[in-house]
Write a protein that holds these residues in place. Structure first.
Motif, PDB file in Angstrom:
ATOM      1  N   GLY A 146       0.158   9.979   9.589  1.00  0.00           N
ATOM      2  CA  GLY A 146       0.726   9.273   8.471  1.00  0.00           C
ATOM      3  C   GLY A 146       0.014   9.653   7.103  1.00  0.00           C
ATOM      4  O   GLY A 146      -0.721  10.829   7.145  1.00  0.00           O
ATOM      5  N   PRO A 147       0.406   9.122   6.129  1.00  0.00           N
ATOM      6  CA  PRO A 147      -0.145   9.401   4.739  1.00  0.00           C
ATOM      7  C   PRO A 147      -1.843   9.268   4.783  1.00  0.00           C
ATOM      8  O   PRO A 147      -2.536   9.968   3.727  1.00  0.00           O
ATOM      9  CB  PRO A 147       0.346   8.638   3.737  1.00  0.00           C
ATOM     10  CG  PRO A 147       0.873   7.214   4.574  1.00  0.00           C
ATOM     11  CD  PRO A 147       1.334   7.672   5.860  1.00  0.00           C
ATOM     12  N   TYR A 148      -2.309   8.540   5.461  1.00  0.00           N
ATOM     13  CA  TYR A 148      -3.919   8.275   5.338  1.00  0.00           C
ATOM     14  C   TYR A 148      -4.472   8.327   6.921  1.00  0.00           C
ATOM     15  O   TYR A 148      -3.701   8.163   7.739  1.00  0.00           O
ATOM     16  CB  TYR A 148      -4.178   6.826   4.942  1.00  0.00           C
ATOM     17  CG  TYR A 148      -3.827   6.404   3.472  1.00  0.00           C
ATOM     18  CD1 TYR A 148      -4.681   7.021   2.348  1.00  0.00           C
ATOM     19  CD2 TYR A 148      -2.765   5.821   3.054  1.00  0.00           C
ATOM     20  CE1 TYR A 148      -4.330   6.770   1.215  1.00  0.00           C
ATOM     21  CE2 TYR A 148      -2.367   5.769   1.828  1.00  0.00           C
ATOM     22  CZ  TYR A 148      -3.140   6.153   0.749  1.00  0.00           C
ATOM     23  OH  TYR A 148      -2.861   5.906  -0.602  1.00  0.00           O
ATOM     24  N   LYS A 149      -5.722   8.590   6.948  1.00  0.00           N
ATOM     25  CA  LYS A 149      -6.460   8.656   7.937  1.00  0.00           C
ATOM     26  C   LYS A 149      -7.565   7.386   7.871  1.00  0.00           C
ATOM     27  O   LYS A 149      -7.739   6.977   6.521  1.00  0.00           O
ATOM     28  CB  LYS A 149      -7.648   9.919   8.177  1.00  0.00           C
ATOM     29  CG  LYS A 149      -6.695  11.172   8.098  1.00  0.00           C
ATOM     30  CD  LYS A 149      -7.688  12.419   8.234  1.00  0.00           C
ATOM     31  CE  LYS A 149      -8.467  12.529   7.175  1.00  0.00           C
ATOM     32  NZ  LYS A 149      -9.617  13.827   7.148  1.00  0.00           N
ATOM     33  N   GLY A 198      -0.756   9.599 -12.416  1.00  0.00           N
ATOM     34  CA  GLY A 198      -1.705   9.481 -13.504  1.00  0.00           C
ATOM     35  C   GLY A 198      -3.038   9.175 -12.917  1.00  0.00           C
ATOM     36  O   GLY A 198      -3.432   9.789 -11.857  1.00  0.00           O
ATOM     37  N   LYS A 199      -4.111   9.009 -13.885  1.00  0.00           N
ATOM     38  CA  LYS A 199      -5.481   9.099 -13.438  1.00  0.00           C
ATOM     39  C   LYS A 199      -5.776   8.061 -12.287  1.00  0.00           C
ATOM     40  O   LYS A 199      -6.827   8.106 -11.738  1.00  0.00           O
ATOM     41  CB  LYS A 199      -6.241   8.797 -14.461  1.00  0.00           C
ATOM     42  CG  LYS A 199      -6.213   9.938 -15.773  1.00  0.00           C
ATOM     43  CD  LYS A 199      -7.094   9.740 -16.777  1.00  0.00           C
ATOM     44  CE  LYS A 199      -6.947  10.895 -17.892  1.00  0.00           C
ATOM     45  NZ  LYS A 199      -7.930  10.727 -19.049  1.00  0.00           N
ATOM     46  N   SER A 200      -4.865   6.994 -12.223  1.00  0.00           N
ATOM     47  CA  SER A 200      -5.101   5.930 -11.254  1.00  0.00           C
ATOM     48  C   SER A 200      -5.561   6.605  -9.827  1.00  0.00           C
ATOM     49  O   SER A 200      -6.345   5.961  -8.838  1.00  0.00           O
ATOM     50  CB  SER A 200      -4.366   4.854 -11.125  1.00  0.00           C
ATOM     51  OG  SER A 200      -2.893   5.317 -10.912  1.00  0.00           O
ATOM     52  N   GLY A 201      -4.926   7.482  -9.564  1.00  0.00           N
ATOM     53  CA  GLY A 201      -5.068   8.361  -8.201  1.00  0.00           C
ATOM     54  C   GLY A 201      -6.441   8.672  -7.978  1.00  0.00           C
ATOM     55  O   GLY A 201      -6.622   8.931  -6.918  1.00  0.00           O
ATOM     56  N   ASP A 202      -7.263   8.753  -8.899  1.00  0.00           N
ATOM     57  CA  ASP A 202      -8.442   9.216  -8.920  1.00  0.00           C
ATOM     58  C   ASP A 202      -9.438   7.999  -8.523  1.00  0.00           C
ATOM     59  O   ASP A 202     -10.718   8.164  -7.993  1.00  0.00           O
ATOM     60  CB  ASP A 202      -9.156   9.971  -9.909  1.00  0.00           C
ATOM     61  CG  ASP A 202      -8.319  11.253 -10.438  1.00  0.00           C
ATOM     62  OD1 ASP A 202      -7.978  11.864  -9.312  1.00  0.00           O
ATOM     63  OD2 ASP A 202      -8.509  11.655 -11.371  1.00  0.00           O
ATOM     64  N   LYS A 203      -8.785   6.952  -8.813  1.00  0.00           N
ATOM     65  CA  LYS A 203      -9.813   5.599  -8.227  1.00  0.00           C
ATOM     66  C   LYS A 203      -9.609   5.156  -6.904  1.00  0.00           C
ATOM     67  O   LYS A 203      -8.605   5.299  -6.317  1.00  0.00           O
ATOM     68  CB  LYS A 203      -9.572   4.523  -9.399  1.00  0.00           C
ATOM     69  CG  LYS A 203      -9.757   5.063 -10.892  1.00  0.00           C
ATOM     70  CD  LYS A 203      -9.391   3.897 -11.811  1.00  0.00           C
ATOM     71  CE  LYS A 203      -9.506   4.301 -13.317  1.00  0.00           C
ATOM     72  NZ  LYS A 203      -9.132   3.328 -14.178  1.00  0.00           N
ATOM     73  N   THR A 204     -10.563   4.277  -6.288  1.00  0.00           N
ATOM     74  CA  THR A 204     -10.361   3.744  -5.185  1.00  0.00           C
ATOM     75  C   THR A 204      -9.610   2.408  -5.259  1.00  0.00           C
ATOM     76  O   THR A 204      -9.964   1.468  -6.057  1.00  0.00           O
ATOM     77  CB  THR A 204     -11.855   3.412  -4.493  1.00  0.00           C
ATOM     78  OG1 THR A 204     -12.348   4.775  -4.253  1.00  0.00           O
ATOM     79  CG2 THR A 204     -11.500   2.561  -3.227  1.00  0.00           C
ATOM     80  N   LEU A 205      -8.508   1.968  -4.620  1.00  0.00           N
ATOM     81  CA  LEU A 205      -7.947   0.796  -4.545  1.00  0.00           C
ATOM     82  C   LEU A 205      -8.479   0.080  -3.569  1.00  0.00           C
ATOM     83  O   LEU A 205      -8.766   0.392  -2.604  1.00  0.00           O
ATOM     84  CB  LEU A 205      -6.398   1.103  -4.091  1.00  0.00           C
ATOM     85  CG  LEU A 205      -5.518  -0.229  -3.911  1.00  0.00           C
ATOM     86  CD1 LEU A 205      -5.418  -0.916  -5.139  1.00  0.00           C
ATOM     87  CD2 LEU A 205      -4.257   0.233  -3.212  1.00  0.00           C
ATOM     88  N   LYS A 264      -0.550   9.319  -3.984  1.00  0.00           N
ATOM     89  CA  LYS A 264      -1.155   9.596  -5.343  1.00  0.00           C
ATOM     90  C   LYS A 264      -2.784   8.965  -5.027  1.00  0.00           C
ATOM     91  O   LYS A 264      -3.701   9.410  -5.987  1.00  0.00           O
ATOM     92  CB  LYS A 264      -0.609   9.020  -6.466  1.00  0.00           C
ATOM     93  CG  LYS A 264       0.690   9.631  -6.511  1.00  0.00           C
ATOM     94  CD  LYS A 264       0.843  11.109  -6.931  1.00  0.00           C
ATOM     95  CE  LYS A 264       2.277  11.608  -7.252  1.00  0.00           C
ATOM     96  NZ  LYS A 264       2.026  13.190  -7.342  1.00  0.00           N
ATOM     97  N   ILE A 265      -2.798   7.862  -4.376  1.00  0.00           N
ATOM     98  CA  ILE A 265      -4.080   7.333  -4.262  1.00  0.00           C
ATOM     99  C   ILE A 265      -5.035   7.884  -3.172  1.00  0.00           C
ATOM    100  O   ILE A 265      -4.724   8.025  -2.005  1.00  0.00           O
ATOM    101  CB  ILE A 265      -3.820   5.671  -4.049  1.00  0.00           C
ATOM    102  CG1 ILE A 265      -3.405   4.793  -5.176  1.00  0.00           C
ATOM    103  CG2 ILE A 265      -5.347   4.930  -3.721  1.00  0.00           C
ATOM    104  CD1 ILE A 265      -3.015   3.661  -5.190  1.00  0.00           C
ATOM    105  N   GLN A 266      -6.278   8.215  -3.495  1.00  0.00           N
ATOM    106  CA  GLN A 266      -6.889   9.205  -2.705  1.00  0.00           C
ATOM    107  C   GLN A 266      -7.865   8.363  -1.407  1.00  0.00           C
ATOM    108  O   GLN A 266      -7.639   8.501  -0.133  1.00  0.00           O
ATOM    109  CB  GLN A 266      -8.089   9.929  -3.544  1.00  0.00           C
ATOM    110  CG  GLN A 266      -7.530  10.797  -4.233  1.00  0.00           C
ATOM    111  CD  GLN A 266      -6.940  12.010  -3.628  1.00  0.00           C
ATOM    112  OE1 GLN A 266      -7.271  12.566  -2.509  1.00  0.00           O
ATOM    113  NE2 GLN A 266      -5.932  12.570  -4.344  1.00  0.00           N
ATOM    114  N   LEU A 281       0.833  -1.294  -0.024  1.00  0.00           N
ATOM    115  CA  LEU A 281       0.169   0.063  -0.085  1.00  0.00           C
ATOM    116  C   LEU A 281       0.752   1.215   0.119  1.00  0.00           C
ATOM    117  O   LEU A 281       0.666   2.327  -0.692  1.00  0.00           O
ATOM    118  CB  LEU A 281      -0.894  -0.122   1.190  1.00  0.00           C
ATOM    119  CG  LEU A 281      -2.057  -1.003   1.216  1.00  0.00           C
ATOM    120  CD1 LEU A 281      -3.063  -0.698   2.535  1.00  0.00           C
ATOM    121  CD2 LEU A 281      -2.906  -0.623   0.090  1.00  0.00           C
ATOM    122  N   ALA A 282       1.935   1.158   0.643  1.00  0.00           N
ATOM    123  CA  ALA A 282       2.912   2.328   0.874  1.00  0.00           C
ATOM    124  C   ALA A 282       3.572   2.528  -0.646  1.00  0.00           C
ATOM    125  O   ALA A 282       3.355   3.778  -1.327  1.00  0.00           O
ATOM    126  CB  ALA A 282       3.994   2.074   2.001  1.00  0.00           C
TER     127      ALA A 282
END
Length: 298
Positions: free
Chosen positions: A208-211, A27-34, A237-239, A19-20
């Motif tokens: 950290g990078p995420y909540k 790119g556009k993948s950052g707008d998608k949910t992983l 990059k991944i929201q 994940l890290a």
């Protein structure tokens, strides 16, 4: 290989590393949910009390210590401005901290946040099962025995953004523990939530990078949401990352193959069965197990 699809083998720890690493995608993948899976429910997001690998996976996404790891699993600065060399014959570590590091509630991350976290962990009242990570710190044994106050532990703030750790004996593995276990804690938040701190996503703050979002403490799915107060947020990059607990490996593999998740963890026979799968990435996992013998009955 499609870089958004990863079948991870041999160990739950690989999940948090992967994940890290996704933060380096562009790119556009950052707008998608992983979508990813976890093998079991975490117990807490209180870094002083966590003991299981599933809680550790959650903590590694939402907290950052003095150091962290890059995409190649190499040590690099986290809240500290650089990886330091110890002085005083390997017994003293002095860190300058980033002044732009913040908690998700907007508070600055300070040296006192590390001092408070370390002292709270070794305090016998906390009953932290992993207090032994501090066993080489000055005065640890006396504090654990109740002969000294936790404030006597070998750690102190030399300023708002300057931290010093003093050991009783050299600790060659210090840097790796500083990247994974020596995490700060926001004292104001702990005082606010008391014993309930870390029992759900809304009863904790993160540096950290995420909540963590939508975790009630008992449900089997939640989200990691980008922390906009994180000092290095431009490289996240991944929201949103959606996590689903999937205890059955066959179910996890089917979810992966159907595209419902982009990353899952397998072991044992599933690694062998997928040995020719180009999406399989193996990762060795160290583990220590104990076998206790009855020493009271003949």
């Amino acid at each position: 290989m499609n870089k958004n699809r990863v079948l991870v083998g041999l160990g739950a720890v690989a999940l948090s590393l992967a994940l890290a690493a996704c933060g380096s995608n562009s790119g556009k993948s950052g707008d998608k949910t992983l979508h990813v899976t976890l093998q079991d429910e975490p117990m807490t997001i209180d870094p002083n009390k966590a003991t299981d690998v599933n809680s550790a996976s959650m903590l590694l996404q939402s907290y950052e210590g003095l150091y962290t790891y890059d995409a190649n699993n190499k040590l690099k600065p986290g809240v500290a401005t650089k990886v330091v060399k110890p002085t005083n014959h390997g017994l003293t570590y002095t860190f300058n901290l980033r002044q732009d590091a913040k908690w998700s509630n907007g508070d600055p991350v300070t040296a006192q946040d590390f001092v408070y976290s370390f002292q709270r962990t070794v305090d016998p009242k906390t009953k932290a099962q992993f207090a032994s990570y501090y066993a080489n710190f000055k005065n640890f044994d006396a504090i654990q025995a109740g002969k000294m106050a936790p404030s006597k532990l070998g750690v102190k703030a030399l300023g708002k953004y300057k931290l010093q750790v003093t050991l009783a004996k050299q600790m060659p593995w210090f840097n790796d523990i500083a990247a994974s276990k020596y995490l700060p804690l926001n004292e104001k938040a702990v005082n606010k939530y008391g014993a309930k701190y870390g029992t759900s996503a809304d009863k904790a703050v993160y540096n950290g990078p995420y909540k963590v979002a939508d975790w009630t403490g008992t449900n089997n799915s939640w989200n990691y949401v980008k922390n906009n107060n994180y000092w290095n947020k431009k490289n996240v990059k991944i929201q949103t990352v959606k996590v689903t607990v999937t205890k059955d490996q066959n179910t996890a593999v089917n979810m992966f193959n159907s595209g419902d998740v982009q990353e899952t963890t397998v072991n044992g026979q599933y690694v062998r069965q997928n040995s020719n799968n180009k999406n399989l990435k193996t990762h060795l996992l160290g583990r220590l197990q104990y076998l206790y013998f009855n020493n009271k009955k003949s």
